[in-house]
Scaffold this active site. Structure first.
Site, mmCIF file in Angstrom:
data_model
loop_
_atom_site.group_PDB
_atom_site.id
_atom_site.type_symbol
_atom_site.label_atom_id
_atom_site.label_comp_id
_atom_site.label_asym_id
_atom_site.label_seq_id
_atom_site.Cartn_x
_atom_site.Cartn_y
_atom_site.Cartn_z
ATOM 1 C CG ASN A 89 19.103 31.341 1.602
ATOM 2 O OD1 ASN A 89 19.403 30.356 2.269
ATOM 3 N ND2 ASN A 89 18.757 32.488 2.155
ATOM 4 C CG ASN A 126 15.269 34.073 1.361
ATOM 5 O OD1 ASN A 126 16.029 33.687 0.483
ATOM 6 N ND2 ASN A 126 15.533 35.144 2.093
ATOM 7 C CE LYS A 127 18.086 34.986 -2.733
ATOM 8 N NZ LYS A 127 18.352 34.906 -1.298
ATOM 9 C CB ILE A 128 11.943 32.566 -7.094
ATOM 10 C CG1 ILE A 128 10.578 32.484 -7.749
ATOM 11 C CG2 ILE A 128 13.057 32.104 -8.006
ATOM 12 C CD1 ILE A 128 10.350 33.548 -8.783
#
Length: 377
Positions: A189, A191-193
């Protein structure tokens, strides 16, 4: 003039993503087929190692749904799930009209508690049904208690779905999250790393499960020259453009992990100066977190509250976020069985997620530190 916003965990492009996207356009592979998908899956399989067979999908939620399908979860079946998680860990249980049974967290990793898990299993057995699966989460990038949970899984012969949506690059005893479950998932997604703008993967332990996943994710089309469908399928395959973003992001993954872990060191240095706040950190050297998000806990009887800290950050145009509200406290799930002492509810009441992006600048850190240090004034 409005201050530039400091986000909680924004996307952070590496620069080479456009090369792979451009290739998709030049070759006219802009659908759910193309070399970017194949190469993205291969890069993840090489990264994870240890019998990892990767299928790229439209989301981590889709991956959990298909994992449950691969385990033949049906209406009325019990599925045990960690309560302290994002709702996407639990919703696919309801997609299949199965019955969620929620389990509390333990205090060292904030993940599924082995003792409460065993209590939940015994409850299900007393009801005459062995659970079809255990969904465990590596919350905010922190690995769960792998040895203890897998021992229980083997004892009762219940497969584990490892929700490592937030834990790409995290390790337990030097083995990657995403390699411990019978089936595992990771999210990409925004906002993931690292991100594919939206997407996820299902990681299986053998090629046959990978083939089955791909079949279900592409509308379950039978092997015929015309469109024939003998069972229910889904439109869950990742597209070639998103996979191109993922290929570029994989090239900077190690840098992103390093930056997130450096953020944690920064926060630890700040929190050490503050009496009434603790920082969620690795309990032992067996655990290696990517620190996707850094989380603080306000101590009991402190004059400051999470609401006050959040509002102060907001006034400075800095995004923070409350922790995941445990599933057993959600209106959607409040009629479900829950096992534990509500430790996760206490953490929710007193915790706050702080900006943790891999592009966090020194100037941003100075602003954040100033607010935290002055929060008790």
């Amino acid at each position: 003039m409005e201050k530039q916003k400091i986000w909680l965990s924004p996307p952070h492009m590496g620069g080479s993503e456009l090369k792979y996207i451009q290739n998709a356009f030049e070759t006219n592979w802009i659908s759910q087929y193309g070399s970017n998908i194949d190469e993205f899956e291969k890069s993840l399989e090489n990264y994870l190692g240890r019998n990892s067979f990767v299928t790229a999908l439209s989301s981590g939620t889709a991956a959990i749904h298909l994992a449950l399908k691969l385990l033949n979860v049906e209406e009325g079946d019990f599925v045990i799930c960690q309560s302290f998680t994002f709702v996407a860990s639990a919703n696919p249980i309801l997609y299949l009209k199965a019955v969620p049974v929620f389990v509390d967290s333990e205090s060292s990793t904030w993940n599924i508690c082995p003792n409460a898990l065993e209590d939940a299993i015994k409850y299900c057995l007393q009801k005459g049904k062995k659970p079809k699966a255990i969904i465990t989460v590596s919350l905010y990038g922190m690995p769960f208690m792998v040895d203890e949970i897998l021992e229980i899984s083997r004892k009762y012969e219940i497969p584990v779905i490892e929700d490592s949506a937030e834990a790409l690059g995290s390790k337990y005893k030097n083995e990657f999250c995403g390699t411990f479950g019978d089936l595992s998932i990771i999210s990409f997604n925004g906002n993931k790393i690292i991100t594919t703008s939206g997407g996820g993967i299902l990681i299986s332990r053998n090629l046959s499960d990978k083939k089955r996943t791909l079949f279900l994710a592409t509308q379950a089309k039978d092997n015929k020259e015309y469109y024939s469908h003998s069972e229910l399928g889904y439109n869950y395959r990742m597209n070639n453009i998103s996979a191109g973003i993922g290929r570029g992001q994989m090239e900077v993954l190690e840098n992103r992990i390093t930056k997130r872990r450096e953020n944690h060191v920064f926060y630890q240095q700040v929190i050490d100066k503050i009496e009434n706040i603790d920082l969620f950190s690795e309990p032992t050297n067996d655990f290696y977190s990517n620190y996707w998000l850094n989380v603080i806990m306000i101590k009991k009887d402190s004059a400051v509250t999470k609401e006050k800290i959040k509002e102060t950050f907001s006034q400075q145009n800095i995004e923070t976020r409350y922790l995941w509200k445990p599933m057993h406290l959600q209106p959607l799930y409040n009629d479900c069985q829950f096992f534990g002492n509500n430790f996760c509810g206490m953490v929710f009441d007193n915790g706050l997620c702080l900006p943790s992006g891999s592009d966090l600048t020194d100037l941003c850190k100075e602003k954040i530190a100033e607010i935290l240090i002055n929060c008790e004034d």
